[in-house]
Scaffold this motif. Structure first.
Motif, PDB file in Angstrom:
ATOM      1  N   ALA A   1       0.867  -1.183   0.000  1.00  0.00           N
ATOM      2  CA  ALA A   1       0.000   0.000   0.000  1.00  0.00           C
ATOM      3  C   ALA A   1       0.906   1.236   0.000  1.00  0.00           C
ATOM      4  CB  ALA A   1      -0.874  -0.030   1.242  1.00  0.00           C
ATOM      5  N   GLY A   2       0.303   2.433  -0.105  1.00  0.00           N
ATOM      6  CA  GLY A   2       1.065   3.674  -0.122  1.00  0.00           C
ATOM      7  C   GLY A   2       1.973   3.830   1.099  1.00  0.00           C
ATOM      8  N   ASP A   3       1.521   3.306   2.251  1.00  0.00           N
ATOM      9  CA  ASP A   3       2.313   3.449   3.478  1.00  0.00           C
ATOM     10  C   ASP A   3       3.392   2.365   3.596  1.00  0.00           C
ATOM     11  OD1 ASP A   3       0.904   1.174   3.992  1.00  0.00           O
ATOM     12  OD2 ASP A   3      -0.078   1.904   5.820  1.00  0.00           O
ATOM     13  N   GLY A   4       3.555   1.567   2.548  1.00  0.00           N
ATOM     14  CA  GLY A   4       4.605   0.538   2.548  1.00  0.00           C
ATOM     15  C   GLY A   4       4.160  -0.787   3.152  1.00  0.00           C
ATOM     16  N   SER A   5       2.942  -0.838   3.723  1.00  0.00           N
ATOM     17  CA  SER A   5       2.510  -2.117   4.309  1.00  0.00           C
ATOM     18  C   SER A   5       2.104  -3.082   3.197  1.00  0.00           C
ATOM     19  CB  SER A   5       1.346  -1.896   5.270  1.00  0.00           C
ATOM     20  OG  SER A   5       0.265  -1.341   4.554  1.00  0.00           O
ATOM     21  N   LEU A   6       2.358  -4.363   3.413  1.00  0.00           N
ATOM     22  CA  LEU A   6       2.074  -5.362   2.384  1.00  0.00           C
ATOM     23  C   LEU A   6       0.572  -5.625   2.265  1.00  0.00           C
ATOM     24  CD1 LEU A   6       4.914  -7.930   3.197  1.00  0.00           C
ATOM     25  CD2 LEU A   6       4.793  -6.382   1.227  1.00  0.00           C
ATOM     26  N   ILE A   7       0.159  -6.043   1.066  1.00  0.00           N
ATOM     27  CA  ILE A   7      -1.245  -6.423   0.852  1.00  0.00           C
ATOM     28  C   ILE A   7      -1.593  -7.524   1.852  1.00  0.00           C
ATOM     29  CG2 ILE A   7      -2.835  -7.563  -0.762  1.00  0.00           C
ATOM     30  CD1 ILE A   7      -0.984  -6.541  -3.016  1.00  0.00           C
ATOM     31  N   LYS A   8      -2.788  -7.414   2.412  1.00  0.00           N
ATOM     32  CA  LYS A   8      -3.179  -8.410   3.404  1.00  0.00           C
ATOM     33  C   LYS A   8      -4.317  -9.268   2.846  1.00  0.00           C
ATOM     34  CE  LYS A   8      -4.416  -8.649   8.176  1.00  0.00           C
ATOM     35  NZ  LYS A   8      -5.440  -8.124   8.992  1.00  0.00           N
ATOM     36  N   VAL A   9      -4.231 -10.555   3.080  1.00  0.00           N
ATOM     37  CA  VAL A   9      -5.285 -11.461   2.610  1.00  0.00           C
ATOM     38  C   VAL A   9      -5.828 -12.218   3.816  1.00  0.00           C
ATOM     39  CG1 VAL A   9      -5.820 -13.403   1.080  1.00  0.00           C
ATOM     40  CG2 VAL A   9      -4.026 -11.781   0.441  1.00  0.00           C
ATOM     41  N   THR A  10      -7.130 -12.166   4.004  1.00  0.00           N
ATOM     42  CA  THR A  10      -7.724 -12.931   5.112  1.00  0.00           C
ATOM     43  C   THR A  10      -8.723 -13.931   4.566  1.00  0.00           C
ATOM     44  OG1 THR A  10      -7.643 -10.891   6.390  1.00  0.00           O
ATOM     45  CG2 THR A  10      -8.838 -12.722   7.377  1.00  0.00           C
ATOM     46  N   ASN A  11      -8.527 -15.191   4.930  1.00  0.00           N
ATOM     47  CA  ASN A  11      -9.480 -16.233   4.541  1.00  0.00           C
ATOM     48  C   ASN A  11     -10.405 -16.559   5.701  1.00  0.00           C
ATOM     49  OD1 ASN A  11      -9.010 -17.191   1.772  1.00  0.00           O
ATOM     50  ND2 ASN A  11      -6.919 -17.408   2.519  1.00  0.00           N
ATOM     51  N   ILE A  12     -11.440 -17.324   5.393  1.00  0.00           N
ATOM     52  CA  ILE A  12     -12.333 -17.783   6.475  1.00  0.00           C
ATOM     53  C   ILE A  12     -12.386 -19.308   6.446  1.00  0.00           C
ATOM     54  CG2 ILE A  12     -13.840 -15.747   6.568  1.00  0.00           C
ATOM     55  CD1 ILE A  12     -15.804 -17.297   4.751  1.00  0.00           C
ATOM     56  N   THR A  13     -12.850 -19.896   7.530  1.00  0.00           N
ATOM     57  CA  THR A  13     -13.004 -21.349   7.542  1.00  0.00           C
ATOM     58  C   THR A  13     -14.218 -21.704   6.683  1.00  0.00           C
ATOM     59  OG1 THR A  13     -14.383 -21.176   9.483  1.00  0.00           O
ATOM     60  CG2 THR A  13     -12.072 -21.639   9.865  1.00  0.00           C
ATOM     61  N   THR A  14     -14.116 -22.817   5.979  1.00  0.00           N
ATOM     62  CA  THR A  14     -15.243 -23.187   5.120  1.00  0.00           C
ATOM     63  C   THR A  14     -16.046 -24.353   5.704  1.00  0.00           C
ATOM     64  OG1 THR A  14     -13.590 -24.366   3.806  1.00  0.00           O
ATOM     65  CG2 THR A  14     -14.376 -22.276   2.953  1.00  0.00           C
ATOM     66  N   HIS A  15     -15.569 -24.895   6.828  1.00  0.00           N
ATOM     67  CA  HIS A  15     -16.302 -25.968   7.515  1.00  0.00           C
ATOM     68  C   HIS A  15     -16.233 -25.702   9.018  1.00  0.00           C
ATOM     69  CE1 HIS A  15     -16.322 -28.517   3.900  1.00  0.00           C
ATOM     70  NE2 HIS A  15     -15.134 -27.993   3.689  1.00  0.00           N
ATOM     71  N   THR A  16     -17.250 -26.134   9.732  1.00  0.00           N
ATOM     72  CA  THR A  16     -17.230 -25.982  11.192  1.00  0.00           C
ATOM     73  C   THR A  16     -16.335 -27.054  11.819  1.00  0.00           C
ATOM     74  OG1 THR A  16     -19.420 -25.030  11.202  1.00  0.00           O
ATOM     75  CG2 THR A  16     -18.700 -26.043  13.270  1.00  0.00           C
ATOM     76  N   LEU A  17     -15.535 -26.639  12.802  1.00  0.00           N
ATOM     77  CA  LEU A  17     -14.688 -27.596  13.522  1.00  0.00           C
ATOM     78  C   LEU A  17     -15.250 -27.740  14.921  1.00  0.00           C
ATOM     79  CD1 LEU A  17     -11.283 -26.228  12.318  1.00  0.00           C
ATOM     80  CD2 LEU A  17     -12.227 -28.475  11.794  1.00  0.00           C
ATOM     81  N   GLY A  18     -15.533 -28.961  15.310  1.00  0.00           N
ATOM     82  CA  GLY A  18     -16.182 -29.161  16.597  1.00  0.00           C
ATOM     83  C   GLY A  18     -15.526 -30.239  17.437  1.00  0.00           C
ATOM     84  N   VAL A  19     -16.139 -30.458  18.603  1.00  0.00           N
ATOM     85  CA  VAL A  19     -15.660 -31.500  19.503  1.00  0.00           C
ATOM     86  C   VAL A  19     -16.894 -32.308  19.943  1.00  0.00           C
ATOM     87  CG1 VAL A  19     -15.749 -29.885  21.474  1.00  0.00           C
ATOM     88  CG2 VAL A  19     -14.400 -31.969  21.643  1.00  0.00           C
TER      89      VAL A  19
END
Ligand code: AMP
Length: 524
Positions: A380-398
């Motif tokens: 970005a303009g401030d020099g910070s790197l592009i950020k990528v955030t994913n989400i979980t596609t399945h529920t993890l349970g116990v």
């Protein structure tokens, strides 16, 4: 993630059901497709075994009819299965799905090294967003078997959105990625905002893709053949492969023409059939309806209206089919991004993610090798790197015990659609007095019934003697960027930690043997 110094070449690989593509970042910081040794930009995911040789790509595909018993294709649909569930034997050796995928990856790696004139060490490999834990781990193993340091396993739609969004990071927008490939279907909603690409919702069917459309034609021609000649042309492997190729050609022709003719001969008999686009669309309407339903589900899951979508991205070769394009245009009523190549976007995005991973690593180690011009493309303009955030596609349970109902149930630790990486901690009481061990059964799935979820593994901890019922046990799930889960159980000063032993085909020992075996093969 590795902590080696950065004088490495990272590539992005789209390991597709029917085709693969590989991309790198050039000296100016631009993602580029790397052609294979046959000068093609995509490589068919087909292997021909011939003695000590494994031929991958177009040559293998062309031989499919002549030597169907030496061919493997559609391996991606088998990823995550154990060797007992899926294997193919060639030259007396039994290959698992990840070993077969590794052969394809090795071909891509070898060809890229020749083209780029340097060693390819690292890779980001893409998977459908809807791939589960076992399928992701199998993909990771395949990369390792191919001799690659796998920086990350990323979701195909995220990758496509990265490729699309790289030069539009200052335009905030929400994109709907519709990815229909040869064997899998994924829909994902992504938000591009202030140099941050964020996955918002995702759904799909990892057993729905172009092959299902092909099969409709294959079965129709086979039925007509049977009606006319009283025998099925599908029982003979060679005849099946031949008919399959004709069906594939017919399907692709119907994307640009309104009618085509199919001829198939077997056992001295033949049929000649006309197929119009209209008729084909009618026969495959149920498949399109499935896609449509999944699109509507993901919109509901995201709690969004179509008006909130700025652009639709179409990826996967099947989105060249007019009926698919018009269905998406019709339900969404949103503009379709035309500057995305359905075959290449995923690999290009993976190469971008590969470079981001290396840049992040530079920042961690403080060792700067990648030139500033390239870094600027990813910042970005401030020099910070592009950020990528994913989400979980399945529920993890116990799996827990319900005293009231006197039955087991699944407690959701990390619900579907949680941004990752994530860490969730909960405390549970022991089910009975004087339990010797707390056995944590980790499952994946959307149901509260254990039998309807996929078991991922077990984490076990010894308890001190004479504890009353309801004694506290702390459970933590850590879910990392590769969507790989680590479970920690803590009780009475004791800790048990497991990277979930996933249900894939290969143990560590087998991985080692498989690597040695693959080294014996000449892969071209
Ligand atoms: P992918 O896995 O993304 O490479 O998608 C490949 C699938 O797209 C296969 O089922 C191909 O038959 C199909 N495909 C590629 N080009 C076309 C086309 N022009 N029309 C219809 N289907 C196509």
């Amino acid at each position: 993630m590795s902590d080696q110094p950065i004088n490495r070449k990272a590539v992005g690989i789209d390991l597709g059901t029917t085709f693969c593509a590989i991309a790198h970042i050039d000296a100016y910081g631009k993602p580029q497709i790397v052609p294979n040794a046959e000068s093609e930009r995509i490589t068919p995911s087909v292997i021909l075994f011939d003695g000590a040789n494994a031929v991958v790509g177009s040559v293998a595909k062309q031989n499919a009819v002549a030597e169907p018993d030496k061919i493997v294709d559609f391996v991606k649909r088998e990823m995550g299965k154990s060797k007992a569930q899926f294997s193919r034997t060639f030259g007396g050796k039994v290959y698992s799905a990840e070993e077969l995928s590794a052969i394809i990856l090795r071909k891509l790696k070898n060809d890229a090294e020749k083209y780029l004139g340097e060693e390819v060490t690292d890779a980001v490999i893409t998977v459908p967003a809807y791939f589960n834990d076992a399928e992701r781990t199998a993909t990771l193993h395949a990369g390792q078997l191919a001799g690659l340091n796998v920086l990350q396993i990323i979701n195909e739609p995220t990758s496509a959105a990265l490729a699309y969004g790289m030069d539009k990071l200052d335009q905030n927008q929400t994109v709907f990625v519709f990815d229909l490939g040869g064997g899998t279907f994924d829909v994902t909603i992504m938000r591009i905002e202030g140099h941050h690409i964020r996955m918002m919702a995702s759904n799909g069917d990892h057993r729905l893709g172009g092959k299902d459309w092909d099969d409709v034609i294959v079965n129709w021609v086979a039925d007509e053949f049977d009606k006319q000649h009283g025998e099925s042309p599908l029982l003979d492997l060679q005849s099946y492969q031949d008919l399959y190729n004709r069906a594939l050609t017919a399907k692709i022709q119907l994307s640009t023409r309104s009618r085509t003719t199919l001829v198939h001969s077997y056992n001295g008999k033949s049929v000649k059939l006309d197929l119009t686009r209209e008729d084909f669309e009618e026969r495959t309407r149920h498949l399109l309806e499935k896609c449509k339903a999944i699109c509507e589900i993901v919109m509901q899951e995201a709690g969004m209206q179509w008006e909130q979508i700025d652009r639709v991205l179409l990826t996967g070769g099947m989105t060249r089919m007019p009926s698919v394009r018009s269905m998406v245009a019709e339900i969404s009523n949103r503009p379709i991004a035309e500057d995305v190549s359905p075959d290449e976007a995923v690999a290009l995005g993976a190469a971008i993610q590969g470079m981001l991973a290396l840049l992040h690593e530079e920042d961690r180690t403080g060792e700067h090798v990648i030139n500033q011009e390239v870094r600027d493309q990813f910042s970005a303009g401030d020099g910070s790197l592009i950020k990528v955030t994913n989400i979980t596609t399945h529920t993890l349970g116990v799996v827990l015990w319900d005293d009231g109902k006197v039955e087991e149930y699944v407690f959701s630790m990390i619900p579907k659609m949680t941004p990752i990486p994530v860490e969730v901690k909960n405390s549970f009481g022991t089910a009975k007095a004087n339990m010797k061990n707390a056995v944590i059964r980790v499952v994946e799935g959307e149901s509260t019934m254990p039998s309807e979820c996929t078991p991922l593994g077990i984490c076990d901890i010894e308890l001190p003697p004479f504890l009353p019922k309801g004694s506290p046990v702390e459970l933590t799930y850590h879910y990392n960027e590769n969507q790989v889960l680590e479970v920690v159980v803590e009780a009475y000063g004791r800790t048990s930690r497991v990277a979930i032993a996933r249900n894939t085909g290969l143990s560590d020992n087998e991985l080692e043997t498989a690597t040695a075996d693959l080294a014996q093969l000449n892969i071209s």
